[in-house]
Scaffold this active site. Structure first.
Site, mmCIF file in Angstrom:
data_model
loop_
_atom_site.group_PDB
_atom_site.id
_atom_site.type_symbol
_atom_site.label_atom_id
_atom_site.label_comp_id
_atom_site.label_asym_id
_atom_site.label_seq_id
_atom_site.Cartn_x
_atom_site.Cartn_y
_atom_site.Cartn_z
ATOM 1 N N LYS A 122 -12.578 7.688 -2.940
ATOM 2 C CA LYS A 122 -13.209 8.335 -4.111
ATOM 3 C C LYS A 122 -12.619 9.736 -4.288
ATOM 4 O O LYS A 122 -12.105 10.347 -3.328
ATOM 5 C CB LYS A 122 -14.733 8.433 -3.963
ATOM 6 N N SER B 188 -16.572 6.665 4.943
ATOM 7 C CA SER B 188 -17.721 6.113 4.200
ATOM 8 C C SER B 188 -17.336 4.801 3.517
ATOM 9 O O SER B 188 -18.132 3.861 3.469
ATOM 10 C CB SER B 188 -18.193 7.114 3.134
ATOM 11 N N ASP C 179 -22.085 9.623 1.324
ATOM 12 C CA ASP C 179 -21.160 9.017 0.354
ATOM 13 C C ASP C 179 -21.182 7.484 0.381
ATOM 14 O O ASP C 179 -20.578 6.844 -0.485
ATOM 15 C CB ASP C 179 -19.716 9.468 0.625
ATOM 16 N N VAL D 87 -7.132 10.682 6.497
ATOM 17 C CA VAL D 87 -8.362 10.939 7.272
ATOM 18 C C VAL D 87 -8.759 12.417 7.153
ATOM 19 O O VAL D 87 -7.902 13.300 7.138
ATOM 20 C CB VAL D 87 -8.115 10.556 8.754
HETATM 21 P P1 ATP Z 1 -15.899 12.775 3.059
HETATM 22 O O1 ATP Z 1 -15.058 12.872 1.816
HETATM 23 O O2 ATP Z 1 -16.951 11.670 3.002
HETATM 24 O O3 ATP Z 1 -16.418 14.069 3.549
HETATM 25 P P2 ATP Z 1 -13.497 12.671 4.579
HETATM 26 O O4 ATP Z 1 -12.559 11.897 3.703
HETATM 27 O O5 ATP Z 1 -13.386 14.152 4.514
HETATM 28 O O6 ATP Z 1 -14.969 12.230 4.225
HETATM 29 P P3 ATP Z 1 -13.108 10.824 6.696
HETATM 30 O O7 ATP Z 1 -11.708 10.369 6.473
HETATM 31 O O8 ATP Z 1 -14.189 9.904 6.298
HETATM 32 O O9 ATP Z 1 -13.344 12.253 6.056
HETATM 33 O O10 ATP Z 1 -13.197 11.169 8.263
HETATM 34 C C1 ATP Z 1 -13.974 12.188 8.824
HETATM 35 C C2 ATP Z 1 -14.028 11.963 10.341
HETATM 36 O O11 ATP Z 1 -14.820 10.809 10.590
HETATM 37 C C3 ATP Z 1 -12.692 11.678 10.971
HETATM 38 O O12 ATP Z 1 -12.120 12.838 11.498
HETATM 39 C C4 ATP Z 1 -12.981 10.662 12.052
HETATM 40 O O13 ATP Z 1 -13.065 11.273 13.328
HETATM 41 C C5 ATP Z 1 -14.367 10.118 11.751
HETATM 42 N N1 ATP Z 1 -14.403 8.656 11.431
HETATM 43 C C6 ATP Z 1 -15.318 7.774 11.909
HETATM 44 N N2 ATP Z 1 -15.094 6.555 11.409
HETATM 45 C C7 ATP Z 1 -14.032 6.632 10.591
HETATM 46 C C8 ATP Z 1 -13.333 5.683 9.796
HETATM 47 N N3 ATP Z 1 -13.689 4.393 9.748
HETATM 48 N N4 ATP Z 1 -12.300 6.128 9.063
HETATM 49 C C9 ATP Z 1 -11.943 7.430 9.095
HETATM 50 N N5 ATP Z 1 -12.548 8.360 9.859
HETATM 51 C C10 ATP Z 1 -13.588 7.985 10.600
#
Ligand code: ATP
Length: 325
Positions: A9, A106, A139, A98
């Protein structure tokens, strides 16, 4: 065995309203699913174990992974459904960067809930899945709904916006840079708490939601989406978290400047607008067509040759989770 497509998203709008009694922030967001996606394969196991494989070194493969937590929570919420008693092997083919502000974790949790509902024949409604998902992360309910939506509360109250336009998007992120969502919100609170508005306490959930919706539906961004006016959508792109993330990471501020300039180079490369997504550090530029998005990628590469900079193009999608044939 089942394979699902879990779309990322972007936030077209993110406004921080104030403090909530539960310690989270009260938010007003407009979220949009995009076609940059992870593929999640779910394979039932006879033994009651949860196994996870992922091809990305930064993703935990233990029980802290959001997809594993989704399995455990679903089993806890449906204790009498015998199908839930077996285990599952989850394989995540990671394409969503990530810690990027793209809700990759999410989306994985949402896909796991969606897929297990099918695999275990649970017959849960979308709302029931979203209620379970909200316990895993703010999310997750949006990732289950997908498309374009207003998200309020701490982000878990999702109100779809029908028929948003099908735009293209360029997504840019330095591979080695991640931003913690918790850090971004805490830092924002430290610096801007004096500007917070009191959060209206509900006399009932319905009244509170109606109040929020009326405030939002009148918003220019929502109007622009409803009218498919791409230039108006771009004019109202907004993210409060830029105020803390861009000063802390000059590299991202510079990236945003370059992307803004790259959008205006030549007719074929004309982008609509540029914004950081969520808590960053991904920055995106909207474009009318895939060809324009590709031209913008080319223009950015001319300015920043750093191989650490990852560039993707994607389209707006109407779904968060899709079953792969
Ligand atoms: P958001 O936009 O919801 O804040 P994000 O995109 O910033 O999320 P994610 O990629 O979801 O962040 O990852 C945040 C942290 O969650 C990662 O550093 C990782 O350690 C942990 N994590 C746990 N499960 C997962 C997964 N399935 N995929 C990615 N990261 C994960």
């Amino acid at each position: 065995m089942l394979t699902l497509i879990a779309n990322a998203k972007i936030n077209l709008y993110l406004e921080i309203i104030g403090n909530r009694p539960d310690g989270f922030h009260e938010l007003v967001m407009v979220m949009q699913s995009v076609s940059l996606a992870d593929h999640i394969t779910l394979k039932p196991l006879k033994t009651p174990t949860i196994q996870l494989n992922c091809n990305h070194p930064q993703v935990p493969v233990d029980q802290t992974n959001l997809a594993c937590r989704a399995v455990a929570l679903l089993q806890k919420r449906c204790p009498n459904r015998t199908n839930c008693k077996g285990g599952v092997e989850i394989t995540i083919d990671k394409k969503i960067p990530v810690g990027a502000g793209l809700a990759g974790g999410s989306a994985n949790a949402a896909a796991t809930l969606f897929g297990l509902d099918v695999l275990w024949n649970l017959g849960l409604t979308r709302t029931e899945l979203q209620d379970i998902g909200a316990e895993l992360g703010s999310d997750v309910p949006f990732c289950l709904a997908g498309g374009c939506a207003i998200a309020t509360g701490r982000g878990e109250e999702v109100d779809p916006i029908a028929q948003s336009p099908k735009l293209s998007v360029v997504l840019a992120k330095y591979a080695s840079l991640s931003v913690s969502t918790v850090w971004a919100y805490q830092t924002y609170r430290q610096q801007f708490e004096h500007t917070y508005r009191p959060v209206v306490q509900p006399t009932s959930d319905a009244v509170n939601l109606d109040e929020r919706r009326s405030r939002l539906h009148s918003g220019p961004m929502v109007k622009a989406l409803g009218h498919h006016r791409a230039t108006d959508i771009a004019a109202h792109l907004f993210n409060d978290l830029e105020k803390v993330v861009l000063p802390a990471h000059p590299q991202v501020a510079h990236l945003k400047q370059v992307m803004t300039a790259a959008s205006h180079l030549g007719q074929a490369g004309s982008g609509l607008g540029t914004l950081m997504s969520g808590s960053g550090p991904t920055v995106f530029t909207l474009a009318e067509t895939p060809a324009q998005a590709e031209q913008i990628v080319h223009n950015i590469r001319q300015q920043i040759s750093d191989p650490d900079l990852q560039l993707h193009t994607a389209q707006f999608t109407t779904q968060g989770i899709e079953l792969k044939n």
